[in-house]
Design an enzyme around this catalytic site. Structure first.
Site, PDB file in Angstrom:
ATOM      1  N   ARG A 108       0.842  -1.208   0.000  1.00 38.19           N
ATOM      2  CA  ARG A 108       0.000   0.000   0.000  1.00 38.19           C
ATOM      3  C   ARG A 108       0.877   1.258   0.000  1.00 38.19           C
ATOM      4  O   ARG A 108       0.456   2.330  -0.440  1.00 38.19           O
ATOM      5  CB  ARG A 108      -0.955  -0.036   1.206  1.00 38.19           C
ATOM      6  CG  ARG A 108      -2.006   1.040   1.204  1.00 38.19           C
ATOM      7  CD  ARG A 108      -3.268   0.640   1.972  1.00 38.19           C
ATOM      8  NE  ARG A 108      -3.004   0.025   3.243  1.00 38.19           N
ATOM      9  CZ  ARG A 108      -2.590   0.667   4.344  1.00 38.19           C
ATOM     10  NH1 ARG A 108      -2.389   1.967   4.304  1.00 38.19           N
ATOM     11  NH2 ARG A 108      -2.391   0.006   5.464  1.00 38.19           N
ATOM     12  N   TYR A 163     -14.307  14.282 -18.221  1.00 38.03           N
ATOM     13  CA  TYR A 163     -14.707  12.875 -18.180  1.00 38.03           C
ATOM     14  C   TYR A 163     -15.835  12.734 -17.152  1.00 38.03           C
ATOM     15  O   TYR A 163     -15.772  13.332 -16.064  1.00 38.03           O
ATOM     16  CB  TYR A 163     -13.493  12.012 -17.802  1.00 38.03           C
ATOM     17  CG  TYR A 163     -13.868  10.605 -17.471  1.00 38.03           C
ATOM     18  CD1 TYR A 163     -14.456   9.776 -18.422  1.00 38.03           C
ATOM     19  CD2 TYR A 163     -13.666  10.089 -16.195  1.00 38.03           C
ATOM     20  CE1 TYR A 163     -14.833   8.475 -18.109  1.00 38.03           C
ATOM     21  CE2 TYR A 163     -14.018   8.789 -15.879  1.00 38.03           C
ATOM     22  CZ  TYR A 163     -14.622   7.999 -16.837  1.00 38.03           C
ATOM     23  OH  TYR A 163     -14.986   6.716 -16.526  1.00 38.03           O
TER      24      TYR A 163
HETATM   25  N1  PLP Z   1      -9.777  10.273 -17.282  1.00 35.51           N
HETATM   26  C1  PLP Z   1     -10.224  10.134 -18.538  1.00 35.51           C
HETATM   27  C2  PLP Z   1      -9.974  11.233 -19.523  1.00 35.51           C
HETATM   28  C3  PLP Z   1     -10.942   8.996 -18.929  1.00 35.51           C
HETATM   29  O1  PLP Z   1     -11.385   8.878 -20.190  1.00 35.51           O
HETATM   30  C4  PLP Z   1     -11.174   7.984 -17.965  1.00 35.51           C
HETATM   31  C5  PLP Z   1     -11.924   6.744 -18.293  1.00 35.51           C
HETATM   32  O2  PLP Z   1     -12.529   6.641 -19.340  1.00 35.51           O
HETATM   33  C6  PLP Z   1     -10.694   8.173 -16.664  1.00 35.51           C
HETATM   34  C7  PLP Z   1      -9.992   9.313 -16.362  1.00 35.51           C
HETATM   35  C8  PLP Z   1     -10.923   7.138 -15.593  1.00 35.51           C
HETATM   36  O3  PLP Z   1     -10.012   6.111 -15.755  1.00 35.51           O
HETATM   37  P1  PLP Z   1     -10.227   4.624 -15.154  1.00 35.51           P
HETATM   38  O4  PLP Z   1     -11.325   4.000 -15.943  1.00 35.51           O
HETATM   39  O5  PLP Z   1      -8.894   3.986 -15.335  1.00 35.51           O
HETATM   40  O6  PLP Z   1     -10.610   4.788 -13.713  1.00 35.51           O
END
Ligand code: PLP
Length: 416
Positions: A80, A133
């Site tokens: 961890r 996102y």
């Molecule tokens: N950031 C972006 C731009 C993404 O497109 C995504 C997932 O699609 C994430 C973060 C999240 O990533 P994870 O699915 O690995 O948690």
């Protein structure tokens, strides 16, 4: 057993390699099998990164163990807090991004959560891009609803909008290099510059572009986030995240919090991400070239009303993309179908080589209808405010031959 009791194995420093077995000689089989030999190559070196899956590390004395608790570079004690394979991934991504260090996490969302929760407290204010996102957007909404963090959303092109949003309590600016799915490019130097003038930290999610196309720390960012699940891993077989830090003190602060949160990456996931990254250069070149090629062909198709890819001169951020992303404008494109929502749903069901799936950044080409999947909560008005039409299709272009991809997209377009 008497050898052991009389200290033939020095306490806390079990020797490595075959010598360990001979030192264990005379112990019961049940004891010997708990301490199998740890082989390390002598006279050669592994070309691949070794996978350290074991997650507890033994120390010669308590002071050495206590020291390992205090910082990311103070040795390995328990996964961890850090692991040699995970550290290889952290160092590799930090190196590519030009950071002082990095923290690998269980997913991209875990990297985002860890950074935001480590750096914010209730009453703080965050300025975040509007077109984030979905998971990040939801996380910020949750921080606002339940933890008393205030959030103001801004566009990705106007530093004055950032300046106008600043408050005495503003702690953080959260951006993404390229927006999903309409591939708008964020003016990182201008927006980060506006935050810096006010002493506000900038966090940039660089998942879409990877450090081969853009290095936000060069534009003043303090933290760079990756969903390593996407291009870094590159094969849709690993879930992992990385946060890269420009400043070692910030790294240490977030590392301490990550340990409390339990955000650590699994060593095998880190190993897969590292193995994938070895071909990142080849893959990114192919993703970018094929995406631009397909974007140009789609733009000439009668069923398509608009194509979104920053490499196209018609894209609103083309000039910015030429400056910020000179080595390639990414492997994701989107296009709008004249037939609207129904045409888009028919299209994503008609592809054969490409697959209808979420995610991006892997070797396989994936298509998605945002209005009915990733952005389904938005009304048509909200979709339109985000630059998405009911007939928008996203394509995350893989590394298949571009002619085969075009045959597939054109046969699906012919079904409309
Ligand atoms: N950031 C972006 C731009 C993404 O497109 C995504 C997932 O699609 C994430 C973060 C999240 O990533 P994870 O699915 O690995 O948690």
């Amino acid at each position: 057993m008497s050898d052991f009791q009389h200290g033939s194995i020095p306490h806390g420093s079990i020797p490595h390699g075959t010598s360990q077995q001979s030192d264990l000689h005379g112990l019961h089989p049940e004891s010997r099998i708990v301490h199998p030999p740890v082989e390390e190559p002598v006279g050669s070196r592994p070309l691949g990164v070794p996978l350290h899956q074991g997650h507890v590390f033994a120390f010669p004395d308590s002071d050495a163990l206590a020291h390992a608790f205090t910082g990311p570079d103070h040795g390995f004690l328990y996964n961890r807090y850090g692991n040699p394979t995970v550290r290889s991934l952290e160092r590799a991504v930090a190196d590519l991004e030009g950071g002082s260090g990095a923290l690998a996490t269980a997913s991209g969302m875990s990297a985002i959560n860890t950074v935001l929760l480590a750096l914010l407290r209730s009453g703080d204010h965050v300025i975040a891009q509007r077109s984030l996102y979905g998971g990040t957007f939801a996380m910020l909404a949750d921080l606002a609803d339940r933890w008393g963090v205030e959030v103001t959303h801004v566009g990705g092109d106007d530093p004055d909008e950032v300046r106008a949003a600043l408050r005495p309590t503003t702690r953080l600016l959260h951006l993404e290099t390229v927006s999903n799915p309409t591939t708008r490019v964020t003016d990182l130097p201008a927006l980060i510059g506006a935050a810096r003038e006010a002493g506000v930290l900038s966090v940039v999610d660089n998942t879409f572009t990877t450090p081969l196309l853009c290095r936000p720390i060069e534009h003043g960012a303090d933290v760079v986030i990756h969903s390593a699940t996407k291009y870094l891993g590159g094969h849709s077989d690993v879930l992992a995240g990385v946060a890269v830090f420009a400043d070692p003190d910030l790294h240490r602060r977030v590392w301490h919090y990550a340990n409390e949160l339990g955000a650590a990456a699994d060593p095998f996931a880190a190993w897969l991400a590292l193995r994938g990254m070895q071909t990142l250069g080849l893959r990114m070149r192919r993703h970018c070239e094929s995406a631009l090629d397909l974007a140009g062909r789609l733009a000439a198709h009668p069923a398509v009303t608009a194509v979104h890819h920053p490499g196209l001169p018609s894209h609103p951020d083309h000039e910015l993309a030429r400056r910020l992303l000179p080595d390639g404008q990414g492997g994701v494109l989107a296009f709008d179908l004249a037939g609207g929502r129904e045409a888009a749903r028919t299209f994503v069901g008609a592809v054969r080589l490409a697959s209808l799936a979420p995610s991006l950044g892997g070797v396989h080409t994936l298509v998605l209808h945002p209005a009915s999947t990733s952005h389904r909560q938005l009304s048509d008005e909200e979709l339109s405010a985000a630059g998405i039409s009911p007939g928008t299709v996203r394509v995350a272009v893989g590394i298949e031959h571009p002619e085969d991809l075009w045959s597939d997209l054109s046969q699906a377009l012919a079904k409309l």
